[in-house]
Design an enzyme around this catalytic site. Structure first.
Site, PDB file in Angstrom:
ATOM      1  N   ASP A   1     -11.487  -8.019   1.876  1.00  0.00           N
ATOM      2  CA  ASP A   1     -10.876  -6.696   1.968  1.00  0.00           C
ATOM      3  C   ASP A   1     -11.341  -5.776   0.828  1.00  0.00           C
ATOM      4  OD1 ASP A   1      -9.232  -5.898   4.083  1.00  0.00           O
ATOM      5  OD2 ASP A   1      -7.630  -7.262   3.476  1.00  0.00           O
TER       6      ASP A   1
ATOM      7  N   GLN B   1      -2.683  -9.284   4.767  1.00  0.00           N
ATOM      8  CA  GLN B   1      -2.363  -8.027   5.436  1.00  0.00           C
ATOM      9  C   GLN B   1      -1.341  -7.238   4.620  1.00  0.00           C
ATOM     10  OE1 GLN B   1      -3.967  -6.900   8.165  1.00  0.00           O
ATOM     11  NE2 GLN B   1      -2.814  -4.989   8.088  1.00  0.00           N
TER      12      GLN B   1
ATOM     13  N   LYS C   1      -7.576  -8.653  14.486  1.00  0.00           N
ATOM     14  CA  LYS C   1      -8.591  -9.241  13.608  1.00  0.00           C
ATOM     15  C   LYS C   1      -8.928 -10.662  14.065  1.00  0.00           C
ATOM     16  CE  LYS C   1      -7.204  -6.229   9.814  1.00  0.00           C
ATOM     17  NZ  LYS C   1      -6.521  -6.068   8.496  1.00  0.00           N
TER      18      LYS C   1
HETATM   19  N1  GUN Z   1      -3.257  -2.538   5.874  1.00  0.00           N
HETATM   20  C1  GUN Z   1      -3.797  -1.367   6.285  1.00  0.00           C
HETATM   21  N2  GUN Z   1      -5.134  -1.442   6.254  1.00  0.00           N
HETATM   22  C2  GUN Z   1      -5.448  -2.667   5.820  1.00  0.00           C
HETATM   23  C3  GUN Z   1      -6.679  -3.337   5.578  1.00  0.00           C
HETATM   24  O1  GUN Z   1      -7.781  -2.811   5.751  1.00  0.00           O
HETATM   25  N3  GUN Z   1      -6.566  -4.617   5.129  1.00  0.00           N
HETATM   26  C4  GUN Z   1      -5.386  -5.221   4.915  1.00  0.00           C
HETATM   27  N4  GUN Z   1      -5.387  -6.474   4.456  1.00  0.00           N
HETATM   28  N5  GUN Z   1      -4.227  -4.633   5.117  1.00  0.00           N
HETATM   29  C5  GUN Z   1      -4.262  -3.358   5.575  1.00  0.00           C
END
Ligand code: GUN
Length: 314
Positions: A127, A104, A60
């Site tokens: 998110d 995350q 990311k």
């Molecule tokens: N863990 C698995 N997928 C995601 C996501 O799209 N965002 C975040 N923050 N954590 C995740």
């Protein structure tokens, strides 16, 4: 008469669509800077030392650099308490420089995940996990949409796959993928079925689906007999396999590279869909890696850009 050989499923390449989206975001980021002096900023919070999460956050952060978004990584030890993490979130909420906040998941077990997700300011919730954003999506008035579900719809759209009227089946009911993607498919006028661990005769249900989304978290769980001939199969799973014989069974003619990977680094990645069996039955399918995961990252870039614009009324 010679019987025509059936073509294997067409591969829906996530890279092509993700690159397109990132290029569009990059162009808009340049415009924001030139016309408004604004440079979007994403705060990426990673707690603990889960290897997979560290890789996701790194991807990311790298994507931010590619599109011109500033990223601010906050790496916290596994011993972090809910109170400490809440304090950081509040600081990021108040910081005028921060446009988007990403925490995350999964968080360490000791941390109260629900209260953390509720603490993120809805306007910075790139998110789409805050209850108010979840609620808006459920009402059919989406604001920030979770990145993986948004990426799935984007991949279908950009590959000219019509959603309206189709039978769509989502296997898995997680907050991150299953529930939100079901809502998005419903909003696009699919007839949506959500399946889970208690569903009776799962293959009979999934075999009705013209669009099948697998978000279960079990390697190669979706076998050939789960798939309607010609269906579009979206594989959201990311699972590690370490056994060379498993790799042979799952990847057939492509197993060579996978076995090499297992010998070199100890594992290879497989989705929730059995690739060889799906290829024999599906019309199209997303690969793992190189499929939906890339779209998750691209959509996070788009959400962060959107947050930067909305916050300033642009
Ligand atoms: N863990 C698995 N997928 C995601 C996501 O799209 N965002 C975040 N923050 N954590 C995740």
């Amino acid at each position: 008469m010679v019987k025509a050989e059936r073509q294997p499923a067409q591969i829906l390449d996530g890279r092509v669509t993700a690159d397109q989206i990132k290029q569009e975001v990059a162009a808009e980021v340049r415009r924001l800077l030139a016309q408004h002096g604004v440079k979007p900023r994403l705060a990426a919070v990673l707690v603990g030392d889960d290897d997979a999460s560290a890789v996701y956050v790194r991807n990311k952060v790298r994507a931010c650099a590619e599109v011109g978004i500033v990223s601010d990584q906050r790496l916290l030890p596994a011993s972090t308490t809910t109170t400490e993490l809440l304090a950081l979130i509040r600081k990021l909420n108040q910081s005028d420089d921060v446009d988007g906040i990403l925490v995350q998941l999964p968080l360490p077990r000791e941390i109260d995940e629900a209260s953390i997700l509720e603490a993120v300011a809805p306007a910075k919730d790139v998110d789409g996990f805050h209850p108010s954003n979840v609620g808006l999506l459920a009402m059919g008035r989406p604001r920030f949409v979770p990145c993986t579900p948004a990426g799935i719809i984007e991949l279908l759209d950009r590959n000219q796959i019509e959603i309206a009227g189709l039978n769509a089946c989502v296997v898995g009911r997680s907050q991150i993928v299953g529930r939100p993607v079901a809502n998005l498919l419903l909003q696009r006028h699919a007839t949506v079925t959500i399946c889970h661990s208690r569903t009776r005769d799962l293959p009979a249900v999934t075999r009705q689906a013209e669009i099948l989304v697998a978000a279960i978290g079990r390697p190669a769980f979706i076998r050939g007999n789960y798939i309607k001939p010609g269906a579009v199969v979206i594989d959201v799973g990311v699972n590690k396999i370490t056994d060379v014989d498993d790799a042979r069974a799952l990847f057939g003619g492509d197993a060579g590279k996978r076995i090499e990977a297992i010998e070199k680094r100890g594992y290879t990645l497989v989705g929730d869909v059995h690739p060889v069996e799906a290829d024999a039955i599906a019309g199209r399918r997303t690969p793992v890696p190189g499929g939906i995961g890339l779209l998750t990252v691209a959509m996070l870039m788009r959400n962060t850009l959107q947050a930067a614009k909305w916050r300033r009324g642009l």
